[in-house]
Design an enzyme around this catalytic site. Structure first.
Site, PDB file in Angstrom:
ATOM      1  N   ASP A  53      10.007  18.517 -27.731  1.00 60.40           N
ATOM      2  CA  ASP A  53      10.557  18.551 -26.369  1.00 60.40           C
ATOM      3  C   ASP A  53      11.569  17.431 -26.137  1.00 60.40           C
ATOM      4  O   ASP A  53      11.470  16.362 -26.735  1.00 60.40           O
ATOM      5  CB  ASP A  53       9.408  18.448 -25.355  1.00 60.40           C
ATOM      6  CG  ASP A  53       9.855  18.844 -23.953  1.00 60.40           C
ATOM      7  OD1 ASP A  53      10.831  19.597 -23.828  1.00 60.40           O
ATOM      8  OD2 ASP A  53       9.219  18.395 -22.986  1.00 60.40           O
ATOM      9  N   ASN A  80      15.186  18.054 -25.888  1.00 60.13           N
ATOM     10  CA  ASN A  80      16.561  18.330 -26.356  1.00 60.13           C
ATOM     11  C   ASN A  80      17.559  18.309 -25.201  1.00 60.13           C
ATOM     12  O   ASN A  80      18.657  17.772 -25.328  1.00 60.13           O
ATOM     13  CB  ASN A  80      16.639  19.701 -27.032  1.00 60.13           C
ATOM     14  CG  ASN A  80      15.862  19.753 -28.326  1.00 60.13           C
ATOM     15  OD1 ASN A  80      15.415  18.724 -28.823  1.00 60.13           O
ATOM     16  ND2 ASN A  80      15.688  20.947 -28.871  1.00 60.13           N
ATOM     17  N   HIS A 115      19.941  21.070 -28.560  1.00 61.65           N
ATOM     18  CA  HIS A 115      19.159  21.949 -29.433  1.00 61.65           C
ATOM     19  C   HIS A 115      19.672  21.874 -30.875  1.00 61.65           C
ATOM     20  O   HIS A 115      18.883  21.917 -31.820  1.00 61.65           O
ATOM     21  CB  HIS A 115      19.208  23.392 -28.919  1.00 61.65           C
ATOM     22  CG  HIS A 115      18.554  23.565 -27.574  1.00 61.65           C
ATOM     23  ND1 HIS A 115      17.311  23.041 -27.284  1.00 61.65           N
ATOM     24  CD2 HIS A 115      18.971  24.184 -26.430  1.00 61.65           C
ATOM     25  CE1 HIS A 115      16.991  23.338 -26.020  1.00 61.65           C
ATOM     26  NE2 HIS A 115      17.979  24.031 -25.484  1.00 61.65           N
ATOM     27  N   LEU A 133       4.079  23.293 -48.726  1.00 63.13           N
ATOM     28  CA  LEU A 133       3.945  23.187 -47.264  1.00 63.13           C
ATOM     29  C   LEU A 133       3.960  24.561 -46.594  1.00 63.13           C
ATOM     30  O   LEU A 133       4.847  25.375 -46.861  1.00 63.13           O
ATOM     31  CB  LEU A 133       5.115  22.346 -46.721  1.00 63.13           C
ATOM     32  CG  LEU A 133       5.220  22.248 -45.197  1.00 63.13           C
ATOM     33  CD1 LEU A 133       4.113  21.366 -44.629  1.00 63.13           C
ATOM     34  CD2 LEU A 133       6.587  21.701 -44.774  1.00 63.13           C
TER      35      LEU A 133
END
Ligand code: IPE
Ligand code: IPE
Ligand code: MG
Length: 244
Positions: free
Chosen positions: A21, A23, A38, A133
């Site tokens: 959060d 951006n 973004h 991952l």
């Protein structure tokens, strides 16, 4: 190594989930349009994914990229976000394949642009055999929506006689979530200064450790990621039990 860095002799989290959060406010601070925030955020995500997979050997990383509630934003921002997501997944695919990253996407994809749906399907299929991952991207994701979707699926099984409602338990319920094989997050990091969950993984976070930072997502460096992990390593996770 400074005391703010993670320690090799302490348990690392197995699954880290991040609410990316800030951006928009980062862009505002730099007198740029929100979309520039973004873009900067996507660069940051790229760096942290690489670090999590290659250096930390983290097994699971989940990134909250777009919430089900983010549709309430202006259409222009949504459209640009869709383009950015498509571009991000397309651009990163080769690297994911090369670095053994397996991509999963959680959320309701059915209402996304068809071209983005195709990009996602292709990327998921291309990385399905990877064993490094596991990167889950939460896209048009809502935790309440995920729970309701699971209830509907379970109800259909009950109606069909394939589930005995008396035997429904946590393990069975879990198997109806978007990514049933991904373990619960150990650590949830939220950047941007808000101390709330915003409908993220609300079933899965029952025993997660929460870490909030005022740093805006585009400024969230690897160094601060390590600070969050180091903080996690000081937590006493009791899971309802006592020390004995
Ligand atoms: C988070 O940044 C990214 C998305 C929700 C897509 P925001 O866009 O919410 O940034 P702020 O909170 O307005 O600064
Ligand atoms: C949460 O951020 C969603 C993502 C980071 C994708 P929001 O900016 O949407 O959350 P609120 O509106 O501040 O709760
Ligand atoms: Mg926000």
């Amino acid at each position: 190594m400074s005391s703010s860095e993670w320690r090799n002799d302490q348990p690392l989290p197995y699954h880290v989930a991040m609410i990316m959060d800030g951006n928009g406010r980062w862009a505002q601070m730099h007198k740029l349009p929100r979309i520039a925030g973004h873009h900067a955020g996507a660069k940051r995500a790229e760096e942290l994914i690489r670090f999590a997979g290659d250096t930390l050997n983290l097994p699971y990383l989940t990134l909250f990229a777009l919430s089900a509630e983010n549709w309430h934003r202006p259409k222009s921002e949504i459209n640009l976000l869709m383009q950015l997501l498509d571009q991000f997944i397309t651009d990163k695919l080769n690297e994911f394949v090369a670095n053994n990253v397996r991509l999963l996407v959680i959320g309701d994809l059915s209402v996304l642009p068809v071209s983005l749906q195709r990009t996602i399907e292709h990327a998921i299929a291309s990385t399905a055999g990877n064993s490094g991952l596991v990167l889950s991207v939460a896209l048009n994701y809502g935790g309440r929506q995920e729970i309701i979707r699971a209830c509907r699926k379970i109800n259909a099984e009950i109606t069909a006689g394939t589930i005995d409602p008396e035997r429904l338990d946590i393990t069975t319920f879990r198997s109806y979530l978007y990514a049933p094989h991904v373990p619960d997050p150990d650590l949830i990091i939220r950047t941007g200064g808000e101390q709330r969950i915003s409908n993220f993984l609300i079933w899965q976070l029952a025993y997660a450790e929460l870490y909030f930072t005022k740093t805006m997502w585009p400024d969230f460096t690897v160094k601060e990621f390590l600070q969050a992990i180091s903080d996690f390593q000081t937590r006493d996770r009791r899971f309802g039990a006592t020390e004995e």
